[in-house]
Design a protein around this motif. Structure first.
Motif, short mmCIF file in Angstrom:
data_model
loop_
_atom_site.label_atom_id
_atom_site.label_comp_id
_atom_site.label_asym_id
_atom_site.label_seq_id
_atom_site.Cartn_x
_atom_site.Cartn_y
_atom_site.Cartn_z
N ASP A 135 1.20 -1.30 0.17
CA ASP A 135 0.36 -0.10 0.12
C ASP A 135 0.72 1.15 -0.06
O ASP A 135 0.63 1.88 -0.78
N ARG A 136 2.39 1.38 0.66
CA ARG A 136 2.15 2.64 0.91
C ARG A 136 3.43 2.82 -0.39
O ARG A 136 3.13 4.19 -0.79
N GLU A 178 13.13 2.97 -2.05
CA GLU A 178 13.70 3.10 -0.67
C GLU A 178 13.04 2.54 0.29
O GLU A 178 13.47 1.69 1.35
N MET A 179 11.68 2.49 0.17
CA MET A 179 10.82 1.76 1.12
C MET A 179 10.37 0.33 0.85
O MET A 179 9.44 -0.48 1.70
N ILE A 202 10.23 21.75 1.19
CA ILE A 202 8.45 20.92 1.59
C ILE A 202 8.31 22.29 1.19
O ILE A 202 6.51 22.28 2.48
N LYS A 204 5.54 22.66 -0.63
CA LYS A 204 4.40 21.03 -0.97
C LYS A 204 3.93 21.70 -2.81
O LYS A 204 2.92 21.51 -2.92
N ASP A 218 4.33 14.74 1.97
CA ASP A 218 4.27 14.34 3.50
C ASP A 218 4.73 12.97 3.18
O ASP A 218 5.36 12.29 4.31
N ASN A 219 4.19 12.49 2.33
CA ASN A 219 4.52 10.55 2.42
C ASN A 219 5.75 9.76 1.36
O ASN A 219 6.11 8.90 1.28
N ILE A 222 9.38 13.81 2.51
CA ILE A 222 9.81 14.27 4.24
C ILE A 222 10.21 13.02 4.36
O ILE A 222 11.26 13.04 5.36
N LYS A 225 13.72 12.57 3.70
CA LYS A 225 14.33 14.13 4.23
C LYS A 225 14.79 13.35 5.93
O LYS A 225 15.89 13.27 6.17
N GLU A 226 13.75 12.22 6.05
CA GLU A 226 14.54 11.81 7.76
C GLU A 226 14.90 10.30 8.44
O GLU A 226 15.56 10.64 8.90
N TYR B 114 7.51 20.90 9.50
CA TYR B 114 7.88 20.82 8.61
C TYR B 114 6.68 21.72 7.95
O TYR B 114 6.57 21.48 6.45
N LYS B 118 7.22 25.27 5.09
CA LYS B 118 6.14 25.60 3.70
C LYS B 118 5.64 26.51 4.23
O LYS B 118 5.47 28.00 2.79
N ARG B 122 7.26 30.25 2.65
CA ARG B 122 6.19 30.45 1.35
C ARG B 122 5.43 32.57 2.08
O ARG B 122 5.53 33.48 0.61
N ARG B 155 13.69 16.80 15.09
CA ARG B 155 13.07 15.31 16.04
C ARG B 155 13.70 15.95 17.52
O ARG B 155 12.81 15.69 18.51
N HIS B 206 5.92 15.21 10.90
CA HIS B 206 6.64 14.05 10.34
C HIS B 206 7.13 13.34 11.29
O HIS B 206 7.59 12.34 10.04
N ARG B 209 5.89 10.24 12.80
CA ARG B 209 5.41 9.49 12.03
C ARG B 209 6.87 8.75 11.72
O ARG B 209 6.90 7.33 11.51
N HIS B 210 8.12 9.04 11.47
CA HIS B 210 8.68 8.48 11.18
C HIS B 210 9.68 8.01 11.99
O HIS B 210 10.29 6.03 11.97
N ASN B 217 10.89 -0.76 6.33
CA ASN B 217 10.69 -1.05 4.77
C ASN B 217 9.23 -2.02 4.72
O ASN B 217 8.44 -2.14 4.03
N TRP B 232 1.61 3.32 13.45
CA TRP B 232 2.34 4.09 12.23
C TRP B 232 0.60 4.50 11.00
O TRP B 232 0.90 6.33 10.82
N ASN B 239 -1.12 13.13 10.34
CA ASN B 239 -0.16 14.16 9.76
C ASN B 239 -1.23 13.67 9.21
O ASN B 239 -0.55 15.03 7.73
#
Lengths: 254, 276
Positions: A135-136, A178-179, A202, A204, A218-219, A222, A225-226, B114, B118, B122, B155, B206, B209-210, B217, B232, B239
Protein backbone atom coordinates in the motif's frame (compact mmCIF):
# COMPACT_ATOMS: atom_id res chain seq x y z
CA UNK A 1 -17.96 32.14 -27.99
CA UNK A 2 -14.90 31.90 -25.74
CA UNK A 3 -11.62 33.79 -25.88
CA UNK A 4 -8.20 32.15 -25.76
CA UNK A 5 -4.59 33.23 -25.81
CA UNK A 6 -2.07 30.60 -26.93
CA UNK A 7 1.69 30.78 -26.98
CA UNK A 8 3.07 30.50 -30.51
CA UNK A 9 6.81 30.32 -30.97
CA UNK A 10 9.89 28.48 -29.83
CA UNK A 11 12.52 28.70 -27.10
CA UNK A 12 14.10 31.91 -28.41
CA UNK A 13 11.05 33.88 -29.54
CA UNK A 14 7.31 33.76 -29.38
CA UNK A 15 4.11 35.62 -28.64
CA UNK A 16 0.66 35.10 -27.20
CA UNK A 17 -1.91 34.99 -30.00
CA UNK A 18 -5.66 35.58 -29.59
CA UNK A 19 -8.32 33.11 -30.70
CA UNK A 20 -12.09 32.98 -30.50
CA UNK A 21 -13.98 29.70 -30.82
CA UNK A 22 -17.33 28.12 -30.04
CA UNK A 23 -17.26 25.91 -26.96
CA UNK A 24 -19.82 23.24 -26.19
CA UNK A 25 -20.94 21.85 -22.88
CA UNK A 26 -18.62 19.21 -21.46
CA UNK A 27 -15.49 20.33 -23.31
CA UNK A 28 -12.10 20.32 -21.65
CA UNK A 29 -9.32 22.78 -22.42
CA UNK A 30 -7.59 20.24 -24.67
CA UNK A 31 -10.76 20.02 -26.78
CA UNK A 32 -10.61 23.77 -27.23
CA UNK A 33 -6.93 23.66 -28.20
CA UNK A 34 -7.62 20.91 -30.73
CA UNK A 35 -10.52 22.89 -32.16
CA UNK A 36 -8.26 25.91 -32.60
CA UNK A 37 -5.74 23.63 -34.29
CA UNK A 38 -8.38 22.12 -36.58
CA UNK A 39 -10.18 25.30 -37.52
CA UNK A 40 -7.67 28.16 -37.27
CA UNK A 41 -4.06 27.09 -36.75
CA UNK A 42 -3.27 23.82 -38.51
CA UNK A 43 0.40 24.04 -37.60
CA UNK A 44 -0.18 24.55 -33.86
CA UNK A 45 2.08 22.13 -31.97
CA UNK A 46 0.41 20.44 -28.99
CA UNK A 47 1.34 17.16 -27.34
CA UNK A 48 -1.48 14.86 -26.26
CA UNK A 49 -2.33 11.22 -26.29
CA UNK A 50 -4.89 9.49 -24.06
CA UNK A 51 -7.22 12.42 -23.24
CA UNK A 52 -8.02 10.61 -20.03
CA UNK A 53 -5.45 11.97 -17.57
CA UNK A 54 -3.32 8.85 -17.68
CA UNK A 55 -0.55 9.45 -20.20
CA UNK A 56 0.76 12.75 -18.81
CA UNK A 57 1.38 14.23 -22.26
CA UNK A 58 -0.80 17.34 -22.31
CA UNK A 59 0.82 19.28 -19.44
CA UNK A 60 0.58 23.03 -19.97
CA UNK A 61 0.06 26.16 -17.89
CA UNK A 62 -3.53 27.35 -18.00
CA UNK A 63 -4.01 30.87 -16.69
CA UNK A 64 -0.62 30.47 -15.04
CA UNK A 65 -1.39 27.18 -13.27
CA UNK A 66 0.36 23.96 -14.30
CA UNK A 67 -2.35 21.50 -15.31
CA UNK A 68 -3.26 18.65 -17.62
CA UNK A 69 -5.30 20.27 -20.37
CA UNK A 70 -7.34 17.10 -20.84
CA UNK A 71 -8.46 17.12 -17.20
CA UNK A 72 -9.31 20.82 -17.00
CA UNK A 73 -12.94 21.44 -17.76
CA UNK A 74 -13.97 24.61 -19.52
CA UNK A 75 -16.68 25.28 -16.95
CA UNK A 76 -13.97 25.87 -14.33
CA UNK A 77 -13.63 29.31 -15.93
CA UNK A 78 -16.09 32.17 -16.18
CA UNK A 79 -17.78 32.59 -19.55
CA UNK A 80 -16.20 35.99 -20.11
CA UNK A 81 -12.75 34.93 -18.89
CA UNK A 82 -9.95 34.77 -21.43
CA UNK A 83 -8.09 31.49 -21.06
CA UNK A 84 -4.36 31.78 -21.62
CA UNK A 85 -2.37 28.64 -22.34
CA UNK A 86 1.41 28.53 -22.17
CA UNK A 87 3.98 25.72 -22.38
CA UNK A 88 5.68 24.43 -19.21
CA UNK A 89 7.99 27.18 -18.01
CA UNK A 90 10.76 25.02 -16.60
CA UNK A 91 11.61 23.16 -19.78
CA UNK A 92 12.82 24.47 -23.16
CA UNK A 93 10.07 25.11 -25.66
CA UNK A 94 10.34 23.00 -28.78
CA UNK A 95 7.44 24.66 -30.47
CA UNK A 96 4.21 26.34 -29.33
CA UNK A 97 2.86 24.27 -26.42
CA UNK A 98 5.37 21.44 -26.68
CA UNK A 99 8.39 21.40 -24.40
CA UNK A 100 11.50 19.25 -24.33
CA UNK A 101 11.25 17.22 -21.13
CA UNK A 102 14.13 14.88 -21.97
CA UNK A 103 16.17 16.17 -18.98
CA UNK A 104 13.79 14.12 -16.84
CA UNK A 105 14.60 10.92 -18.68
CA UNK A 106 18.28 11.49 -17.99
CA UNK A 107 17.54 11.88 -14.26
CA UNK A 108 15.61 8.63 -14.25
CA UNK A 109 18.65 6.78 -15.56
CA UNK A 110 20.73 8.00 -12.61
CA UNK A 111 18.65 6.06 -10.10
CA UNK A 112 19.94 2.67 -9.06
CA UNK A 113 17.31 0.13 -10.16
CA UNK A 114 15.30 -2.22 -7.97
CA UNK A 115 17.46 -5.06 -6.69
CA UNK A 116 15.69 -7.71 -4.65
CA UNK A 117 17.40 -10.26 -2.47
CA UNK A 118 17.09 -13.66 -4.25
CA UNK A 119 16.98 -15.42 -0.89
CA UNK A 120 13.57 -13.80 -0.30
CA UNK A 121 11.95 -15.92 -3.01
CA UNK A 122 9.38 -18.45 -1.90
CA UNK A 123 9.59 -22.15 -2.82
CA UNK A 124 7.95 -21.45 -6.19
CA UNK A 125 10.56 -18.86 -7.05
CA UNK A 126 8.25 -15.85 -6.56
CA UNK A 127 8.72 -12.76 -4.46
CA UNK A 128 5.88 -12.22 -1.99
CA UNK A 129 4.70 -9.04 -0.30
CA UNK A 130 1.81 -8.40 2.07
CA UNK A 131 -0.83 -5.82 1.33
CA UNK A 132 0.26 -3.34 4.02
CA UNK A 133 3.75 -3.29 2.53
CA UNK A 134 2.36 -2.81 -0.98
CA UNK A 135 0.00 0.00 0.00
CA UNK A 136 2.60 2.54 1.01
CA UNK A 137 4.70 2.35 -2.16
CA UNK A 138 1.73 1.78 -4.47
CA UNK A 139 0.79 5.44 -4.09
CA UNK A 140 4.01 6.51 -5.80
CA UNK A 141 3.35 4.10 -8.67
CA UNK A 142 0.30 6.14 -9.65
CA UNK A 143 2.67 8.72 -11.13
CA UNK A 144 1.89 9.33 -14.83
CA UNK A 145 5.09 11.31 -15.43
CA UNK A 146 3.33 14.47 -16.55
CA UNK A 147 6.20 16.46 -14.98
CA UNK A 148 3.88 19.10 -13.62
CA UNK A 149 5.66 18.67 -10.27
CA UNK A 150 9.05 19.12 -11.91
CA UNK A 151 7.72 22.19 -13.69
CA UNK A 152 6.25 23.88 -10.61
CA UNK A 153 9.14 23.11 -8.22
CA UNK A 154 10.80 26.48 -7.62
CA UNK A 155 14.22 24.85 -7.17
CA UNK A 156 14.12 23.95 -10.85
CA UNK A 157 11.72 26.61 -12.12
CA UNK A 158 13.15 29.75 -10.50
CA UNK A 159 16.61 28.78 -9.29
CA UNK A 160 17.50 26.38 -12.12
CA UNK A 161 19.40 24.00 -9.81
CA UNK A 162 19.23 21.04 -12.17
CA UNK A 163 22.78 20.10 -11.37
CA UNK A 164 21.97 19.75 -7.65
CA UNK A 165 18.37 18.60 -7.49
CA UNK A 166 16.68 15.69 -9.21
CA UNK A 167 13.16 17.04 -8.65
CA UNK A 168 10.04 15.78 -6.86
CA UNK A 169 9.00 13.22 -9.46
CA UNK A 170 12.25 11.30 -9.02
CA UNK A 171 12.35 11.75 -5.27
CA UNK A 172 9.10 9.79 -5.03
CA UNK A 173 10.55 7.27 -7.44
CA UNK A 174 13.46 6.95 -4.99
CA UNK A 175 11.01 6.76 -2.08
CA UNK A 176 9.18 3.86 -3.72
CA UNK A 177 12.48 2.00 -4.05
CA UNK A 178 13.86 2.92 -0.63
CA UNK A 179 10.65 1.85 1.13
CA UNK A 180 10.37 -1.37 -0.83
CA UNK A 181 10.64 -4.33 1.59
CA UNK A 182 12.40 -6.51 -0.98
CA UNK A 183 14.93 -4.00 -2.26
CA UNK A 184 18.50 -4.25 -1.03
CA UNK A 185 20.23 -1.20 -2.54
CA UNK A 186 21.28 1.65 -0.23
CA UNK A 187 20.50 4.91 -2.03
CA UNK A 188 20.60 7.25 0.98
CA UNK A 189 24.07 8.68 0.23
CA UNK A 190 22.98 9.46 -3.35
CA UNK A 191 19.68 10.89 -2.14
CA UNK A 192 21.56 13.34 0.07
CA UNK A 193 24.56 14.16 -2.09
CA UNK A 194 23.62 13.72 -5.74
CA UNK A 195 19.85 14.00 -5.78
CA UNK A 196 19.67 16.89 -3.31
CA UNK A 197 16.88 16.28 -0.80
CA UNK A 198 18.29 19.21 1.13
CA UNK A 199 17.50 21.55 -1.76
CA UNK A 200 13.78 20.89 -1.29
CA UNK A 201 12.25 23.32 1.19
CA UNK A 202 8.96 21.40 1.21
CA UNK A 203 6.73 24.21 0.01
CA UNK A 204 4.46 21.49 -1.36
CA UNK A 205 3.76 22.92 -4.79
CA UNK A 206 4.52 19.51 -6.29
CA UNK A 207 1.71 18.02 -4.20
CA UNK A 208 -0.63 20.86 -5.09
CA UNK A 209 -0.36 20.31 -8.86
CA UNK A 210 -0.24 16.49 -8.95
CA UNK A 211 -3.20 15.30 -11.09
CA UNK A 212 -2.99 11.87 -9.44
CA UNK A 213 -3.24 13.46 -5.97
CA UNK A 214 -0.06 11.75 -4.81
CA UNK A 215 1.08 13.15 -1.48
CA UNK A 216 4.59 13.68 -2.81
CA UNK A 217 5.81 15.80 0.07
CA UNK A 218 4.20 14.16 3.11
CA UNK A 219 4.54 10.55 2.00
CA UNK A 220 7.61 10.66 -0.22
CA UNK A 221 10.00 13.57 0.18
CA UNK A 222 9.71 14.19 3.93
CA UNK A 223 10.19 10.48 4.77
CA UNK A 224 13.29 10.53 2.58
CA UNK A 225 14.54 13.65 4.38
CA UNK A 226 13.97 11.87 7.70
CA UNK A 227 16.00 8.90 6.49
CA UNK A 228 18.79 11.28 5.53
CA UNK A 229 18.57 12.78 9.04
CA UNK A 230 18.86 9.26 10.50
CA UNK A 231 22.07 8.71 8.59
CA UNK A 232 23.76 12.11 8.63
CA UNK A 233 22.28 14.59 11.10
CA UNK A 234 21.01 12.73 14.15
CA UNK A 235 23.84 12.94 16.71
CA UNK A 236 22.52 10.11 18.90
CA UNK A 237 22.14 7.75 15.97
CA UNK A 238 25.62 8.71 14.80
CA UNK A 239 27.07 7.83 18.23
CA UNK A 240 25.07 4.58 18.26
CA UNK A 241 26.45 3.60 14.85
CA UNK A 242 29.98 4.36 16.01
CA UNK A 243 29.49 2.30 19.16
CA UNK A 244 27.80 -0.68 17.55
CA UNK A 245 29.47 -0.54 14.15
CA UNK A 246 28.00 -0.34 10.66
CA UNK A 247 28.64 -4.00 9.92
CA UNK A 248 26.58 -5.23 12.87
CA UNK A 249 23.75 -2.76 12.08
CA UNK A 250 23.58 -4.07 8.53
CA UNK A 251 22.83 -7.52 9.92
CA UNK A 252 19.60 -6.14 11.39
CA UNK A 253 17.99 -4.06 8.65
CA UNK A 254 14.92 -2.12 9.74
CA UNK B 1 14.31 28.78 -19.40
CA UNK B 2 13.95 32.40 -18.40
CA UNK B 3 14.27 33.25 -14.72
CA UNK B 4 11.34 34.94 -13.01
CA UNK B 5 11.43 38.08 -10.96
CA UNK B 6 9.78 38.11 -7.54
CA UNK B 7 6.02 37.45 -7.66
CA UNK B 8 6.03 37.25 -11.45
CA UNK B 9 3.22 35.00 -12.57
CA UNK B 10 0.52 34.47 -15.13
CA UNK B 11 -1.87 33.22 -12.49
CA UNK B 12 -5.14 35.10 -12.47
CA UNK B 13 -6.52 33.84 -9.15
CA UNK B 14 -5.92 35.37 -5.71
CA UNK B 15 -2.69 33.44 -5.09
CA UNK B 16 -1.50 36.10 -2.63
CA UNK B 17 -4.35 35.52 -0.21
CA UNK B 18 -2.99 32.39 1.50
CA UNK B 19 0.55 33.71 2.14
CA UNK B 20 -0.98 36.99 3.32
CA UNK B 21 -3.22 35.20 5.84
CA UNK B 22 -0.26 33.12 7.05
CA UNK B 23 1.85 36.28 7.36
CA UNK B 24 -0.84 38.00 9.41
CA UNK B 25 -1.59 34.92 11.55
CA UNK B 26 2.00 34.05 12.41
CA UNK B 27 3.00 37.70 12.91
CA UNK B 28 0.07 38.23 15.28
CA UNK B 29 1.09 35.19 17.30
CA UNK B 30 4.76 36.18 17.43
CA UNK B 31 3.91 39.73 18.53
CA UNK B 32 1.37 38.64 21.14
CA UNK B 33 3.49 35.80 22.57
CA UNK B 34 6.53 38.09 22.84
CA UNK B 35 4.46 40.75 24.58
CA UNK B 36 2.90 38.19 26.90
CA UNK B 37 6.23 36.56 27.78
CA UNK B 38 7.62 40.01 28.53
CA UNK B 39 4.91 40.75 31.12
CA UNK B 40 5.97 38.29 33.83
CA UNK B 41 2.69 38.81 35.68
CA UNK B 42 -0.99 37.83 35.53
CA UNK B 43 -0.25 34.35 34.27
CA UNK B 44 -1.91 32.58 37.19
CA UNK B 45 -5.34 32.59 38.74
CA UNK B 46 -6.64 30.64 41.73
CA UNK B 47 -9.14 33.07 43.20
CA UNK B 48 -6.74 34.02 45.96
CA UNK B 49 -6.34 30.53 47.40
CA UNK B 50 -2.88 29.09 48.06
CA UNK B 51 -3.85 25.40 48.03
CA UNK B 52 -3.68 22.79 45.28
CA UNK B 53 -5.18 23.94 42.00
CA UNK B 54 -5.47 27.00 39.79
CA UNK B 55 -5.12 28.19 36.23
CA UNK B 56 -1.60 28.54 34.80
CA UNK B 57 -1.01 30.12 31.40
CA UNK B 58 0.63 27.61 29.00
CA UNK B 59 3.15 30.29 27.97
CA UNK B 60 4.54 30.14 31.51
CA UNK B 61 4.46 26.41 32.08
CA UNK B 62 6.49 24.95 33.67
CA UNK B 63 7.34 27.86 36.00
CA UNK B 64 10.98 26.95 36.64
CA UNK B 65 11.50 29.98 38.90
CA UNK B 66 8.92 32.35 40.28
CA UNK B 67 9.48 35.91 41.41
CA UNK B 68 7.39 36.52 44.49
CA UNK B 69 5.30 39.58 45.18
CA UNK B 70 4.22 40.09 41.57
CA UNK B 71 0.46 40.20 40.86
CA UNK B 72 -1.00 37.20 39.07
CA UNK B 73 1.84 34.78 39.84
CA UNK B 74 1.47 31.35 41.45
CA UNK B 75 2.44 30.54 45.04
CA UNK B 76 6.15 29.75 45.34
CA UNK B 77 5.52 26.03 45.85
CA UNK B 78 4.57 25.86 42.16
CA UNK B 79 8.12 26.80 41.13
CA UNK B 80 10.20 23.81 40.06
CA UNK B 81 13.44 25.28 41.32
CA UNK B 82 12.33 27.92 43.81
CA UNK B 83 12.41 31.73 43.75
CA UNK B 84 13.83 33.75 40.88
CA UNK B 85 17.62 33.33 41.21
CA UNK B 86 20.08 36.20 41.59
CA UNK B 87 22.09 35.23 38.49
CA UNK B 88 19.01 35.72 36.32
CA UNK B 89 18.68 39.29 37.62
CA UNK B 90 21.94 39.98 35.83
CA UNK B 91 20.04 39.99 32.52
CA UNK B 92 18.88 43.52 33.19
CA UNK B 93 16.74 44.00 30.12
CA UNK B 94 14.76 40.81 30.58
CA UNK B 95 11.88 40.87 33.05
CA UNK B 96 11.65 38.14 35.72
CA UNK B 97 9.38 36.05 33.54
CA UNK B 98 9.46 32.23 33.57
CA UNK B 99 8.15 32.29 29.99
CA UNK B 100 11.58 33.32 28.67
CA UNK B 101 13.11 30.16 30.05
CA UNK B 102 10.80 27.69 28.36
CA UNK B 103 9.20 29.30 25.27
CA UNK B 104 12.24 28.47 23.17
CA UNK B 105 11.28 24.78 23.25
CA UNK B 106 7.77 24.92 21.78
CA UNK B 107 8.80 27.75 19.47
CA UNK B 108 11.77 25.79 18.10
CA UNK B 109 9.45 22.82 17.55
CA UNK B 110 7.10 24.97 15.50
CA UNK B 111 9.96 26.73 13.72
CA UNK B 112 11.41 23.45 12.45
CA UNK B 113 8.01 21.80 11.83
CA UNK B 114 7.59 20.62 8.25
CA UNK B 115 4.20 22.30 7.93
CA UNK B 116 5.33 25.65 9.33
CA UNK B 117 8.40 25.55 7.12
CA UNK B 118 6.11 25.46 4.09
CA UNK B 119 3.98 28.23 5.59
CA UNK B 120 6.72 30.69 6.47
CA UNK B 121 8.98 29.94 3.52
CA UNK B 122 6.06 30.98 1.37
CA UNK B 123 4.75 33.87 3.47
CA UNK B 124 7.93 35.37 4.94
CA UNK B 125 10.78 34.45 2.60
CA UNK B 126 8.99 34.26 -0.74
CA UNK B 127 10.62 30.98 -1.63
CA UNK B 128 8.24 30.87 -3.46
CA UNK B 129 5.26 33.00 -2.30
CA UNK B 130 2.86 30.61 -4.07
CA UNK B 131 3.00 27.86 -6.66
CA UNK B 132 4.06 29.02 -10.14
CA UNK B 133 4.73 32.49 -8.74
CA UNK B 134 8.26 33.86 -9.00
CA UNK B 135 10.44 33.30 -5.93
CA UNK B 136 12.69 36.04 -4.59
CA UNK B 137 15.73 35.79 -6.89
CA UNK B 138 18.79 34.36 -5.16
CA UNK B 139 22.12 33.92 -6.85
CA UNK B 140 23.02 30.94 -4.75
CA UNK B 141 19.89 29.20 -3.54
CA UNK B 142 20.86 26.45 -1.09
CA UNK B 143 17.50 25.28 0.21
CA UNK B 144 18.07 23.50 3.49
CA UNK B 145 21.68 22.63 2.83
CA UNK B 146 23.22 25.90 4.08
CA UNK B 147 22.36 27.60 7.34
CA UNK B 148 18.94 25.96 7.33
CA UNK B 149 20.52 22.54 7.70
CA UNK B 150 19.60 23.11 11.34
CA UNK B 151 16.01 22.19 10.39
CA UNK B 152 17.19 18.59 10.45
CA UNK B 153 17.16 18.70 14.25
CA UNK B 154 13.36 18.83 14.24
CA UNK B 155 13.09 15.47 15.98
CA UNK B 156 15.03 16.81 18.98
CA UNK B 157 12.71 19.79 19.34
CA UNK B 158 9.88 17.27 19.16
CA UNK B 159 11.20 15.38 22.18
CA UNK B 160 10.98 18.58 24.24
CA UNK B 161 7.53 19.33 22.82
CA UNK B 162 6.29 15.92 23.97
CA UNK B 163 7.59 16.56 27.49
CA UNK B 164 5.78 19.91 27.53
CA UNK B 165 2.52 18.24 26.50
CA UNK B 166 2.70 16.05 29.61
CA UNK B 167 3.40 19.12 31.72
CA UNK B 168 0.44 20.96 30.19
CA UNK B 169 -1.72 17.89 30.79
CA UNK B 170 -0.77 18.12 34.47
CA UNK B 171 -1.68 21.84 34.37
CA UNK B 172 -5.06 20.92 32.85
CA UNK B 173 -5.64 18.48 35.71
CA UNK B 174 -4.56 21.19 38.17
CA UNK B 175 -7.15 23.53 36.70
CA UNK B 176 -9.94 21.22 37.88
CA UNK B 177 -9.01 21.98 41.47
CA UNK B 178 -9.17 25.09 43.60
CA UNK B 179 -7.66 25.08 47.06
CA UNK B 180 -7.71 21.27 46.92
CA UNK B 181 -11.41 21.07 45.98
CA UNK B 182 -12.42 19.39 42.72
CA UNK B 183 -14.62 21.44 40.39
CA UNK B 184 -14.97 22.80 36.90
CA UNK B 185 -14.57 26.28 35.51
CA UNK B 186 -14.53 27.71 32.02
CA UNK B 187 -10.76 27.99 32.46
CA UNK B 188 -10.58 24.25 33.23
CA UNK B 189 -12.19 23.49 29.88
CA UNK B 190 -9.95 25.99 28.08
CA UNK B 191 -6.81 24.50 29.65
CA UNK B 192 -8.03 20.93 28.99
CA UNK B 193 -8.57 21.56 25.27
CA UNK B 194 -5.08 23.03 25.02
CA UNK B 195 -3.01 19.82 25.53
CA UNK B 196 -5.50 17.83 23.46
CA UNK B 197 -4.94 20.10 20.45
CA UNK B 198 -1.21 20.29 21.10
CA UNK B 199 -1.10 16.50 21.35
CA UNK B 200 -2.98 16.09 18.06
CA UNK B 201 -0.47 18.45 16.47
CA UNK B 202 2.67 17.00 18.05
CA UNK B 203 1.78 13.33 17.66
CA UNK B 204 0.93 13.93 14.00
CA UNK B 205 4.39 15.38 13.39
CA UNK B 206 6.31 14.02 10.40
CA UNK B 207 9.34 13.19 12.55
CA UNK B 208 7.16 11.31 15.03
CA UNK B 209 5.58 9.43 12.12
CA UNK B 210 9.03 8.45 10.93
CA UNK B 211 10.16 7.28 14.35
CA UNK B 212 6.97 5.32 15.04
CA UNK B 213 7.06 3.31 11.83
CA UNK B 214 8.06 5.31 8.77
CA UNK B 215 11.68 4.28 9.03
CA UNK B 216 10.97 0.60 8.51
CA UNK B 217 10.54 -0.92 5.08
CA UNK B 218 8.71 -4.10 5.97
CA UNK B 219 5.59 -3.68 8.08
CA UNK B 220 4.80 -7.36 8.12
CA UNK B 221 8.18 -8.92 8.85
CA UNK B 222 8.06 -9.18 12.63
CA UNK B 223 5.76 -8.74 15.60
CA UNK B 224 7.31 -5.41 16.51
CA UNK B 225 7.00 -4.09 12.96
CA UNK B 226 3.32 -5.06 12.90
CA UNK B 227 2.76 -3.11 16.13
CA UNK B 228 4.71 -0.18 14.71
CA UNK B 229 2.59 -0.36 11.54
CA UNK B 230 -0.56 0.15 13.61
CA UNK B 231 1.06 3.12 15.34
CA UNK B 232 2.23 4.48 12.00
CA UNK B 233 -1.30 4.26 10.60
CA UNK B 234 -2.68 6.25 13.53
CA UNK B 235 0.08 8.86 13.32
CA UNK B 236 -0.48 9.04 9.55
CA UNK B 237 -4.14 9.84 10.23
CA UNK B 238 -3.13 12.74 12.49
CA UNK B 239 -0.40 13.71 10.03
CA UNK B 240 -3.02 14.14 7.31
CA UNK B 241 -4.56 16.88 9.48
CA UNK B 242 -1.25 18.34 10.59
CA UNK B 243 -1.88 21.76 9.08
CA UNK B 244 -5.29 22.03 10.73
CA UNK B 245 -3.97 21.03 14.16
CA UNK B 246 -0.94 23.32 13.72
CA UNK B 247 -3.24 26.32 13.42
CA UNK B 248 -5.86 25.18 15.95
CA UNK B 249 -3.24 24.45 18.61
CA UNK B 250 -1.42 27.72 17.88
CA UNK B 251 -4.62 29.70 18.25
CA UNK B 252 -5.72 27.81 21.35
CA UNK B 253 -2.45 28.12 23.23
CA UNK B 254 -2.60 31.89 22.64
CA UNK B 255 -6.26 32.00 23.61
CA UNK B 256 -5.53 30.04 26.81
CA UNK B 257 -2.97 32.66 27.78
CA UNK B 258 -5.40 35.48 26.98
CA UNK B 259 -8.12 33.82 29.07
CA UNK B 260 -5.93 33.22 32.12
CA UNK B 261 -4.51 36.73 31.84
CA UNK B 262 -7.92 38.40 31.65
CA UNK B 263 -9.29 36.35 34.56
CA UNK B 264 -6.15 37.01 36.60
CA UNK B 265 -6.35 40.75 35.90
CA UNK B 266 -10.01 40.76 36.89
CA UNK B 267 -11.25 41.89 33.49
CA UNK B 268 -13.52 38.87 33.20
CA UNK B 269 -15.01 36.56 35.82
CA UNK B 270 -14.42 32.85 35.46
CA UNK B 271 -17.65 30.86 35.67
CA UNK B 272 -16.93 27.90 37.92
CA UNK B 273 -18.33 25.53 40.48
CA UNK B 274 -16.10 26.80 43.29
CA UNK B 275 -17.88 30.15 43.53
CA UNK B 276 -14.62 32.12 43.62
Amino acid sequence: MRYFKLFRGNNSEGEMKDYRIEVEKGMVVLDAILRIQAEQENDLAVRWNCKAGKCGSCSVEINGKPKLSCMTRMNEYDNDETISIRPLKTFPVMRDLVTDVSWNFIQNKKIAPFKPDPSQKDKNGNYRMTQEDVDRIQEFRKCIECYLCQNVCHVLRDHDKRNKFIGPRFLICLASLEMHPLDTTDRIPDIKNDFGTGMCNITKCCTDVCPEHIQLTDNGIIPLKERVVDRYYDPLKWIWRKLVGEKILRLFPS
Amino acid sequence: MSKSSFAETFRTDRWWLEPLLVLIGLSAFIIYSTWSAWQGQYYWWSGGSEGFGGYLSPFYSPPLFIKEGIPGTPPIWHAWFGPWPDWLYDFKYLPASPAWLILIFPLSFRFTCYYYRKAYYRAFTGAPPACAVGAIPRNNYKGETGLLVIQNLHRYTMYFAIVIIFILTYDAMLSFFNDGRFGVGVGSIVLLINPILLGAYTFGCHSFRHLVGGSINCFSCSKSSRVRYKGWRFVSFLNGKHQMFAWLSLFWVGFSDVYVRLVSMGFITDLNTWGV
